[in-house]
Design an enzyme around this catalytic site. Sequence first.
Site, PDB file in Angstrom:
ATOM      1  N   HIS A 186      56.402 -22.893  67.349  1.00 46.86           N
ATOM      2  CA  HIS A 186      55.271 -21.765  67.504  1.00 46.86           C
ATOM      3  C   HIS A 186      54.608 -21.797  66.276  1.00 46.86           C
ATOM      4  O   HIS A 186      54.800 -22.366  65.217  1.00 46.86           O
ATOM      5  CB  HIS A 186      56.128 -20.539  67.644  1.00 46.86           C
TER       6      HIS A 186
ATOM      7  N   LYS B   1      54.994 -16.262  63.536  1.00 47.45           N
ATOM      8  CA  LYS B   1      56.192 -15.790  64.355  1.00 47.45           C
ATOM      9  C   LYS B   1      57.353 -15.527  63.648  1.00 47.45           C
ATOM     10  O   LYS B   1      57.796 -16.054  62.592  1.00 47.45           O
ATOM     11  CB  LYS B   1      56.603 -16.861  65.609  1.00 47.45           C
TER      12      LYS B   1
ATOM     13  N   ARG C  74      49.664   1.088  65.213  1.00 47.41           N
ATOM     14  CA  ARG C  74      50.630   1.975  64.509  1.00 47.41           C
ATOM     15  C   ARG C  74      49.918   2.704  63.410  1.00 47.41           C
ATOM     16  O   ARG C  74      48.661   2.638  63.189  1.00 47.41           O
ATOM     17  CB  ARG C  74      51.567   0.873  63.530  1.00 47.41           C
TER      18      ARG C  74
ATOM     19  N   ALA D 258      60.713  -9.661  79.886  1.00 45.93           N
ATOM     20  CA  ALA D 258      60.808 -11.254  79.864  1.00 45.93           C
ATOM     21  C   ALA D 258      60.139 -11.753  78.595  1.00 45.93           C
ATOM     22  O   ALA D 258      59.376 -11.325  78.007  1.00 45.93           O
ATOM     23  CB  ALA D 258      60.135 -11.787  80.938  1.00 45.93           C
TER      24      ALA D 258
END
Length: 270
Positions: A158, A162, A38, A125
């Site tokens: 997780h 996250k 970025r 996915a």
Amino acid sequence: MSDLPGIVITGASGRMGQMLIRTVVESKGAKLVGAVERTGHDWIGQDLGVAMGGTALGVAVTDDPLDAFAKAQAVIDFTTPDATVEFAALAAQARAVHVIGTTGLEETHLEKIRLAARHAIVVRAGNMSLGVNLLVQLTKKVAAALDEDFDIEVIEAHHHHKVDAPSGTALMLGEAAAEGRGVHLADVSDSGRDGITGARKRGDIGFSAIRGGDIVGEHDVMFAGQGERIVLRHMATDRGIFARGALKAALWGQGHKPGEYDMMDVLGLS
Ligand SMILES: NC(=O)c1ccc[n+]([C@@H]2O[C@H](COP(=O)([O-])OP(=O)(O)OC[C@H]3O[C@@H](n4cnc5c(N)ncnc54)[C@H](O)[C@@H]3O)[C@@H](O)[C@H]2O)c1
Ligand SMILES: O=C(O)C1=N[C@H](C(=O)O)CCC1
């Protein structure tokens, strides 16, 4: 100059970005031709290998995605929903296969990706690993075999960085369970329970999310009946499984017709 497919990695400094770079650099079937971060990131303009703390790779990190994509046959993108939507349009413009691993995509993002996939090959996915895609198939089969006497719960864990919940994988598993049962997930989904929620509704598919430490990704699909429970489980211990799946998808996409594909297509499981 080798004629191996050239790959650009977006979000190059991220957890997945760095794993993808190592995977492509070590691959005998593809070459790394670009790395995007970025605007304002301190890696911009640096040699990628040096920025990663190693030896030079001869690829400078850029914040100009179109310039990078124009030199590539595929873009592997594990970033953020807004960045992914921007990259979908640019990858289509550059005629590069767009492999999307980004999760947390909402309907507005998905609609823009569908538009790009009219002219481009997109493989998307929520989980690119072989194990999870097999688990999706198993979940659908077990859900089809059992009736609503079995409550379906998807439990995921997780790392503490996250930002989205339920995870992309949990949603894939929930969709598979709903499909097995012949219902729409949107009609039966129950996530974010807190407070006096009332008793569980028969037929609902529940989601629970754990966030902590460095957990790479763990998913259970529980079928809880009277006097017995079936639990299908996947545990990821290494992000390499996602990166290898994504590179496989980038190579598989070469020569396919424009459209939106998933890992079931890539792995021949559909
Ligand atoms: N599908 C899968 O198999 C799978 C596996 C792991 C992670 N993921 C998903 O991948 C995404 C990234 O995960 P992560 O753990 O690597 O996150 P991360 O935060 O470590 O990395 C994201 C990177 O994207 C960069 N980025 C953000 N906006 C950008 C822009 N406009 N241009 C270029 N770069 C930009 C960030 O600077 C950062 O380096 C998440 O959505 C995660 O859920 C998917
Ligand atoms: O680390 C992450 O973020 C992961 N995201 C994917 C998801 O949302 O399911 C896959 C597992 C790791």
